[in-house]
Design a protein around this motif. Structure first.
Motif, PDB file in Angstrom:
ATOM      1  N   LEU A 124      -5.681  -3.449   1.726  1.00 33.50           N
ATOM      2  CA  LEU A 124      -4.853  -2.591   0.872  1.00 33.50           C
ATOM      3  C   LEU A 124      -5.423  -1.180   0.640  1.00 33.50           C
ATOM      4  N   PRO A 125      -6.700  -1.063   0.213  1.00 35.66           N
ATOM      5  CA  PRO A 125      -7.198   0.289  -0.070  1.00 35.66           C
ATOM      6  C   PRO A 125      -7.126   1.209   1.136  1.00 35.66           C
ATOM      7  N   GLY A 185       0.806  -1.215   0.000  1.00 33.69           N
ATOM      8  CA  GLY A 185       0.000   0.000   0.000  1.00 33.69           C
ATOM      9  C   GLY A 185       0.838   1.263   0.000  1.00 33.69           C
ATOM     10  N   ALA A 186       1.905   1.262   0.802  1.00 34.51           N
ATOM     11  CA  ALA A 186       2.765   2.446   0.870  1.00 34.51           C
ATOM     12  C   ALA A 186       3.422   2.696  -0.481  1.00 34.51           C
ATOM     13  N   LEU A 187       3.916   1.634  -1.118  1.00 35.00           N
ATOM     14  CA  LEU A 187       4.560   1.788  -2.426  1.00 35.00           C
ATOM     15  C   LEU A 187       3.546   2.261  -3.470  1.00 35.00           C
ATOM     16  N   THR A 188       2.335   1.702  -3.395  1.00 28.93           N
ATOM     17  CA  THR A 188       1.291   2.129  -4.333  1.00 28.93           C
ATOM     18  C   THR A 188       0.988   3.617  -4.147  1.00 28.93           C
ATOM     19  N   ALA A 189       0.835   4.029  -2.897  1.00 25.71           N
ATOM     20  CA  ALA A 189       0.517   5.429  -2.621  1.00 25.71           C
ATOM     21  C   ALA A 189       1.636   6.340  -3.116  1.00 25.71           C
ATOM     22  N   LEU A 190       2.887   5.937  -2.881  1.00 31.66           N
ATOM     23  CA  LEU A 190       4.021   6.745  -3.339  1.00 31.66           C
ATOM     24  C   LEU A 190       4.017   6.857  -4.856  1.00 31.66           C
TER      25      LEU A 190
END
Lengths: 373, 256
Positions: free
Chosen positions: B139-140, B77-82
């Motif tokens: 995840l979301p 999730g953190a990588l997706t957000a970044l």
């Protein structure tokens, strides 16, 4: 003659179909304090970001002391930036913020400690090393940002409107402090501002930018007293602009019809022909406000007066409706000197104090269009 | 000013919220066999709970699952957000929208589709299928928590780090990650709780090899609840309170 440190050649940058910098050329000298001055959107911040390496130019080169920097990422450029809103790392103490750049260079611990202490002492923050940025005032944060950038001993320091977030009084103090730092460190400063007063008082040289092009490059005095074009004249300081027409020419003077009078003026640097329209520029402090009974100058009346402490600024409306700005210092002999609104006066200036500019392309096109219509 | 009305109202709300929990805690120390009468103080249900090996195993399974699901979803999730924050790429809006679809869609729909998917690819139902399912619905929440934090992030901070000589990787480690740490922590806790008490999705995708607590308790309801469930509930309550205080403590410390 100082040598060139940073050389910008044919630098262009577009964002979408908007041209921000248009084949710009500029040489920055070693050790100078140079200011990029212009209204917002003139490309000054983009230019700074290109030098820092945060943006890539679409064309052109950036050379520092003979080394091509154009493709070098920001972390490998020997220059540092002071950001507009300081960009201090909020989770680190003042000490760690300043030490960050040295840690990246993998310097020994002792050296880091010594150099950080030194630079914190220089900005008078040695007692605040343990604080977090949010525990500091705006002026202190500003000094940390400067300390963090200069601790790496960069060849060049880029400052992006660093004083814009401070109040007036603090800004004046920081201006003086920045000048002192620059003298002590001998680092070249590239300073971005939209504040023309700041630019004039701090810089060795001023670059006036508009529309991604250099309008004028010169010392503050040159830019103020001998503006290269109407934009610089209007942007830097207050200006009176009178339309004139060349009547005749002599060796080092020309005769100009201005405000209905024939005046003999210094020959300007550009070529003139008889009958050519010119602009006559006068700064408010060059205007002489005279007794209404005299026969010198043009008659008018006071329509506005502003007490400014050290000067008395007034607006005089001439008989044809033209408004003239005048700024007069208080005289020791007459400390109560003042005008009342509507008071009749005459306006003149000392021959030779004016500055002439040719009519510009846009104006000629405008006139031809209206003549056609 | 009439203040009794809001006060009474608030008191009622809090009574409704907390009476069941208080009852549960009190009755976990009840010596009586049934939940209706009071038989004096006793720790017998705690003893019974720890002797119930199936229950203890289910508890450890649940904790391990929640821990791993929260950790995996926080990482992804953190990588997706970044990525969503820093880069512009094709399909960015679709990706963003799809996260919300997962969050909004009824749990039962997610459960059925995940089960269908696992059967289709021939995945043995057990820890792995549970982990994949839990990561999917956690995840979301992580992405949205981290994105919210990043949206207020000063864009000149990464530039300042680069300017001072940090490579992109070191900048991410020393500036970006610390800046989003509270959001990572919050996202992780959210994922942990969501995973720990999930019933619907877990019912569909768990197998006999890996029994988890909510399902164990649910199956016990059918044969009649024993007061040891009260003891279990109390332990979980204490555990969540400790976790909550720990996270608050870390947050306050990181602000200092």
């Amino acid at each position: 003659m100082k040598k060139t440190l940073l050389s910008l050649r044919e630098l262009s940058k577009h964002f979408g179909d908007k041209t921000v910098l248009d084949a710009l050329n500029l040489d920055i000298l070693d050790g100078e304090f140079i200011t990029l001055l212009g209204p917002s959107g003139c490309g000054k911040t983009t230019l700074l970001r290109l030098i820092a390496g945060f943006e890539h130019p679409d064309a052109g080169t950036i050379t520092l002391d003979g080394t091509d920097l154009t493709q070098v990422p920001p972390e490998h450029r020997p220059l540092n930036t002071v950001f507009q809103h300081y960009a201090l790392f909020p989770h680190m103490s003042v000490f760690d913020n300043v030490a960050y750049g040295l840690k990246m260079e993998k310097r020994p611990k002792d050296e880091i400690r010594q150099r950080v202490d030194e630079v914190l002492a220089m900005v008078q923050l040695q007692d605040f090393a343990r604080r977090k940025p949010h525990q500091l005032s705006g002026g202190q944060q500003q000094r940390v940002a400067i300390a963090r950038a200069v601790v790496k001993r960069p060849r060049l320091l880029l400052l992006d409107e660093p004083l814009s977030a401070l109040d007036y009084k603090l800004r004046r103090t920081m201006q003086v402090e920045l000048k002192r730092l620059q003298r002590e460190l001998g680092i070249t400063f590239v300073f971005v501002t939209h504040d023309q007063e700041e630019a004039l008082s701090m810089s060795d040289r001023v670059v006036v930018l508009k529309g991604g092009l250099v309008q004028q490059l010169g010392t503050p005095r040159e830019v103020y007293e001998r503006p290269a074009n109407l934009f610089t004249a209007g942007f830097v300081g207050e200006t009176n602009l009178f339309p004139g027409r060349v009547l005749s020419q002599a060796d080092d003077s020309i005769s100009v019809d201005v405000l209905g009078f024939k005046r003999t003026l210094r020959r300007p640097g550009f070529k003139v022909q008889d009958g050519q329209p010119v602009h006559v520029l006068l700064r408010p402090e060059d205007i002489r406000v005279l007794d209404p009974d005299g026969d010198q100058g043009v008659a008018g009346k006071i329509v506005e007066r502003n007490y400014k402490g050290s000067t008395l600024d007034s607006v005089i409306q001439l008989e044809d409706g033209t408004e003239v700005l005048a700024s007069e210092f208080f005289d020791e002999d007459d400390p109560m000197f003042d005008y009342r609104l509507g008071e009749p006066v005459r306006v003149s200036w000392v021959d030779g104090w004016e500055w002439l500019l040719p009519e510009e392309a846009g104006e000629i096109a405008d006139r031809e269009l209206s003549a056609d219509a | 000013m009439k203040t009794w009305l809001p006060r009474t109202y608030l008191t009622l709300v809090y009574i409704l919220l907390y009476v069941p929990i208080v009852v549960l805690v009190v009755f976990s120390f009840n010596d009586a066999r049934t939940g209706y009468d009071w038989g004096g103080l006793s720790l017998r249900w705690y003893e019974a709970l720890f002797n119930n090996t199936a229950m203890v195993r289910a508890m450890w399974n649940s904790l391990w699952l929640a821990l791993s699901a929260a950790t995996v979803s926080t990482l992804i999730g953190a990588l997706t957000a970044l990525a969503l924050h820093r880069y512009r790429f094709r399909g960015k809006r679709v990706l963003n929208g799809m996260l919300f679809v997962v969050m909004m869609s009824p749990e039962i729909v997610l459960a059925i589709s995940l089960l269908a998917l696992f059967l289709l690819v021939g995945l043995q139902l057990g820890y792995v299928s549970l982990l994949l399912a839990h990561v999917t619905f956690c995840l979301p929440f992580v992405v949205i928590t981290v994105m919210a934090r990043l949206s207020g992030f000063d864009e000149s901070l990464p530039e300042a780090a680069r300017d001072l000589g940090a490579s992109d990787f070191i900048m991410t480690r020393t500036v970006l990650i610390p800046a989003i740490m509270p959001a990572l922590l919050a996202g992780w806790l959210l994922g942990f709780t969501l995973s720990l008490d999930d019933v619907v999705v877990s019912t569909f995708v768990s197998g006999p090899s890996y029994e988890i607590l909510p399902l164990r308790i649910y199956s016990m309801v059918r044969v009649g609840l024993k007061p040891e469930v009260n003891a279990l509930g109390t332990l979980l309550l204490v555990f969540s309170l400790v976790m909550l205080m720990l996270s608050q403590w870390i947050l306050i410390r990181s602000k200092r």
